[in-house]
Design a protein around this motif. Structure first.
Motif, mmCIF file in Angstrom:
data_model
loop_
_atom_site.group_PDB
_atom_site.id
_atom_site.type_symbol
_atom_site.label_atom_id
_atom_site.label_comp_id
_atom_site.label_asym_id
_atom_site.label_seq_id
_atom_site.Cartn_x
_atom_site.Cartn_y
_atom_site.Cartn_z
ATOM 1 N N GLN A 22 32.570 39.500 31.872
ATOM 2 C CA GLN A 22 31.921 39.674 33.166
ATOM 3 C C GLN A 22 30.623 38.878 33.246
ATOM 4 O OE1 GLN A 22 33.223 41.216 35.833
ATOM 5 N NE2 GLN A 22 31.447 40.583 37.026
ATOM 6 N N LEU A 90 47.830 42.069 47.345
ATOM 7 C CA LEU A 90 48.426 43.385 47.116
ATOM 8 C C LEU A 90 49.597 43.680 48.041
ATOM 9 C CD1 LEU A 90 45.221 45.524 46.479
ATOM 10 C CD2 LEU A 90 46.813 44.578 44.804
ATOM 11 N N MET A 97 49.552 42.528 40.153
ATOM 12 C CA MET A 97 49.130 43.887 39.818
ATOM 13 C C MET A 97 50.230 44.648 39.081
ATOM 14 S SD MET A 97 46.165 43.540 40.807
ATOM 15 C CE MET A 97 46.249 41.790 41.107
ATOM 16 N N GLU A 101 49.688 46.456 35.598
ATOM 17 C CA GLU A 101 50.009 47.874 35.395
ATOM 18 C C GLU A 101 50.872 48.054 34.151
ATOM 19 O OE1 GLU A 101 51.910 49.092 39.015
ATOM 20 O OE2 GLU A 101 50.038 49.105 40.140
ATOM 21 N N GLU A 118 41.858 51.600 33.268
ATOM 22 C CA GLU A 118 41.715 51.564 34.715
ATOM 23 C C GLU A 118 42.120 50.169 35.168
ATOM 24 O OE1 GLU A 118 41.167 52.210 38.567
ATOM 25 O OE2 GLU A 118 40.992 53.817 37.076
ATOM 26 N N LEU A 119 43.139 50.077 35.994
ATOM 27 C CA LEU A 119 43.700 48.788 36.398
ATOM 28 C C LEU A 119 42.638 47.836 36.957
ATOM 29 C CD1 LEU A 119 46.209 47.052 36.697
ATOM 30 C CD2 LEU A 119 46.573 48.076 38.929
ATOM 31 N N LYS A 120 41.768 48.324 37.804
ATOM 32 C CA LYS A 120 40.759 47.453 38.419
ATOM 33 C C LYS A 120 39.784 46.872 37.403
ATOM 34 C CE LYS A 120 41.156 49.318 42.978
ATOM 35 N NZ LYS A 120 40.554 49.638 44.222
ATOM 36 N N SER A 121 39.709 47.456 36.211
ATOM 37 C CA SER A 121 38.817 46.918 35.180
ATOM 38 C C SER A 121 39.451 45.738 34.447
ATOM 39 C CB SER A 121 38.451 48.007 34.176
ATOM 40 O OG SER A 121 39.568 48.315 33.343
ATOM 41 N N TYR A 123 40.916 42.982 35.880
ATOM 42 C CA TYR A 123 40.894 41.679 36.548
ATOM 43 C C TYR A 123 39.750 41.584 37.546
ATOM 44 C CZ TYR A 123 42.758 43.721 40.815
ATOM 45 O OH TYR A 123 42.913 44.460 41.965
ATOM 46 N N ASP A 124 39.381 40.348 37.814
ATOM 47 C CA ASP A 124 38.407 40.024 38.844
ATOM 48 C C ASP A 124 38.973 38.819 39.565
ATOM 49 O OD1 ASP A 124 36.341 38.943 40.373
ATOM 50 O OD2 ASP A 124 34.795 39.487 38.927
ATOM 51 N N ASP A 125 39.484 39.036 40.764
ATOM 52 C CA ASP A 125 40.104 37.944 41.505
ATOM 53 C C ASP A 125 39.118 37.180 42.383
ATOM 54 O OD1 ASP A 125 39.654 39.838 43.440
ATOM 55 O OD2 ASP A 125 41.737 39.998 44.095
ATOM 56 N N SER A 126 37.835 37.499 42.266
ATOM 57 C CA SER A 126 36.841 36.880 43.137
ATOM 58 C C SER A 126 36.717 35.374 42.935
ATOM 59 C CB SER A 126 35.478 37.546 42.965
ATOM 60 O OG SER A 126 34.955 37.305 41.659
#
Length: 131
Positions: A22, A90, A97, A101, A118-121, A123-126
Motif C-alpha cells: 500500500q 463488479l 472478484m 474470493e 477480507e476480500l477488499k483487502s 486488491y486496489d483497483d484504483s
C-alpha cells in the motif's frame, strides 16, 4: 488427436496480477500508472499479432515464434480497457472478484492464513481505473 482436459472459457480463473505494498501505491502512483501503460502497449502489440512482439514473447516462453502465435491465439490477454470493463467491473460476470474470493477461501482452507481474509483487502483497483 488433441483432447481438451481443462478450459477457462467463460471464466476468469487464471489471473496474472501486480502485487505491491500500500505504501508504494501511495508514494509512487504515477510510476505504477506508467508501468501499467507500458504493459498495456505490450499486450496490445501481442494481441494484434505484431511480429516483433511475438518474437520477444517466444524468446521469453522458450518456444518458436510460430509456437508462441499458436499459444497466444488460445489465450485472452487483458489490456487496460478489458481490466476496467471486465476484471474490475463488479457487474461483469467474469470479473476478477470471483478469482479473489476463491484465492482467499483457499488460503484459509489450506491454513496459509490464520483467519478468513477480507476480500477488499486483497486488491486496489484504483491504479488500473485511473490509468
Amino acid at each position: 488427436m488433441e483432447e481438451i482436459i481443462f478450459t477457462t472459457k467463460g471464466t476468469n480463473l487464471i489471473a496474472d496480477v501486480l502485487v505491491v505494498r500500500q505504501k508504494l501505491i501511495e508514494s509512487r502512483r504515477a510510476d505504477l500508472q506508467a508501468y501499467l501503460r507500458a504493459i498495456d502497449k505490450g499486450v496490445k502489440l501481442v494481441n494484434s499479432g505484431d511480429e516483433e512482439a511475438i518474437k520477444i514473447a517466444a524468446q521469453k516462453l522458450g518456444v518458436t515464434p510460430e509456437e508462441a502465435k499458436e499459444q497466444i491465439a488460445g489465450v485472452k490477454i487483458f489490456d487496460l480497457d478489458s481490466n476496467k470493463s471486465i476484471a474490475f467491473n463488479l457487474n461483469h460476470p467474469n470479473n476478477a472478484m470471483k478469482n479473489f474470493e476463491l484465492t482467499a477461501r483457499a488460503a484459509y482452507d489450506f491454513k496459509i492464513v490464520p483467519k478468513p481474509l477480507e476480500l477488499k483487502s486483497l486488491y486496489d483497483d484504483s491504479i488500473v481505473k485511473s490509468t
